[in-house]
Design a protein around this motif. Structure first.
Motif, mmCIF file in Angstrom:
data_model
loop_
_atom_site.group_PDB
_atom_site.id
_atom_site.type_symbol
_atom_site.label_atom_id
_atom_site.label_comp_id
_atom_site.label_asym_id
_atom_site.label_seq_id
_atom_site.Cartn_x
_atom_site.Cartn_y
_atom_site.Cartn_z
ATOM 1 N N LEU A 123 0.694 -1.000 -0.130
ATOM 2 C CA LEU A 123 0.091 -0.037 0.069
ATOM 3 C C LEU A 123 0.867 1.302 -0.070
ATOM 4 C CD1 LEU A 123 -2.699 -1.110 2.453
ATOM 5 C CD2 LEU A 123 -3.147 -0.687 0.074
ATOM 6 N N SER B 87 -16.700 1.255 -3.777
ATOM 7 C CA SER B 87 -16.483 0.496 -4.926
ATOM 8 C C SER B 87 -17.031 1.144 -6.329
ATOM 9 C CB SER B 87 -16.801 -0.849 -4.924
ATOM 10 O OG SER B 87 -18.274 -1.026 -4.672
ATOM 11 N N ASP C 19 -14.160 4.643 -6.464
ATOM 12 C CA ASP C 19 -12.518 4.622 -5.951
ATOM 13 C C ASP C 19 -11.672 4.089 -7.205
ATOM 14 O OD1 ASP C 19 -13.081 1.885 -6.258
ATOM 15 O OD2 ASP C 19 -11.827 1.372 -4.785
ATOM 16 N N HIS C 20 -12.059 3.766 -8.226
ATOM 17 C CA HIS C 20 -11.183 2.938 -9.209
ATOM 18 C C HIS C 20 -11.389 4.394 -10.559
ATOM 19 C CE1 HIS C 20 -15.107 1.599 -10.214
ATOM 20 N NE2 HIS C 20 -14.905 1.473 -11.680
ATOM 21 N N ASP D 272 -6.763 3.260 -2.193
ATOM 22 C CA ASP D 272 -6.833 1.837 -1.891
ATOM 23 C C ASP D 272 -6.921 1.234 -0.412
ATOM 24 O OD1 ASP D 272 -4.215 2.671 -2.096
ATOM 25 O OD2 ASP D 272 -3.415 1.049 -3.115
ATOM 26 N N ALA E 199 -10.261 0.522 0.906
ATOM 27 C CA ALA E 199 -10.690 -0.773 0.480
ATOM 28 C C ALA E 199 -9.844 -1.864 1.345
ATOM 29 C CB ALA E 199 -10.605 -1.169 -1.043
ATOM 30 N N ILE F 198 -4.590 1.119 -11.257
ATOM 31 C CA ILE F 198 -5.879 1.326 -10.358
ATOM 32 C C ILE F 198 -6.933 1.225 -11.052
ATOM 33 C CG2 ILE F 198 -6.924 3.088 -8.687
ATOM 34 C CD1 ILE F 198 -4.297 4.218 -8.010
ATOM 35 N N GLU G 144 -7.509 -2.519 -12.117
ATOM 36 C CA GLU G 144 -7.598 -3.329 -10.954
ATOM 37 C C GLU G 144 -9.313 -3.152 -10.197
ATOM 38 O OE1 GLU G 144 -4.834 -2.774 -8.280
ATOM 39 O OE2 GLU G 144 -3.462 -4.089 -9.254
ATOM 40 N N GLY G 145 -9.970 -1.850 -10.608
ATOM 41 C CA GLY G 145 -11.354 -1.548 -10.118
ATOM 42 C C GLY G 145 -12.349 -2.106 -10.709
#
Length: 187
Positions: A13, A66, A69-70, A120, A123, A183, A186-187
């Protein structure tokens, strides 16, 4: 989750904090210890706040996070990375130009980068709640790794900037854009 898992998660992180710190010190000029400490403290404060919000907000919070965030984090990083690359090509050779594009001395840029690099963590806090992780240990490891990442980022970025000039700024911008794409995907 055992302590090794917590260490690995908090280390991973902190990587974004390293990249942003290195990119911000691309001019090759030295930064005071006070400035580096300010950046580290801001990144740590936002990271720990997000970690606790995610942990105590639990699964219900994940539904809200969710959905955005991405998108928000990557957009901020993409914009700043693109601005750095544009400035490297069109901003001249003056080292002060680098600072004007990614100047973490200004509160707005510093907070925007702290939010983007630590979104991140929110999450991760939710997932830690699901696994009943010791949140105090996770927060302490996160602070340690973020402080280390910021200090190393400024050191590495500054040295590379002195050696390679604007080329490092281009690489720094590409790193930020790469993080934004990572990011987003991955989202």
């Amino acid at each position: 989750m055992n302590i090794i898992d917590i260490i690995l998660i908090t280390f991973s992180l902190s990587i974004d904090n390293f990249a942003v710190s290195a990119a911000s010190s691309c001019s090759g000029k030295g930064f005071s210890c006070a400035h580096i400490a300010k950046v580290a403290c801001t990144f740590c404060a936002v990271g720990v706040l997000f970690l606790f919000c995610g942990y105590f907000g639990g699964v219900k919070l994940l539904g809200y996070i969710s959905s955005w965030d991405h998108i928000v984090g990557p957009l901020i990083l993409f914009y700043i990375g693109g601005k750095m690359i544009k400035g490297a090509f069109f901003g001249g050779d003056d080292d002060s130009e680098c600072h004007s594009r990614l100047d973490m001395r200004g509160l707005k840029v510093l907070l925007a980068l702290a939010l983007a690099t630590n979104i991140d963590v929110l999450a991760a806090g939710v997932s830690m709640a699901a696994f009943e992780v010791n949140i105090t240990a996770a927060a302490l490891f996160l602070v340690f790794f973020v402080c280390l990442a910021v200090a190393l980022g400024f050191t590495v970025g500054s040295r590379l900037g002195r050696s390679f000039g604007n080329k490092v700024e281009i690489v720094g911008g590409l790193v930020l854009i790469g993080l934004s794409v990572k990011i987003f995907l991955e989202g």
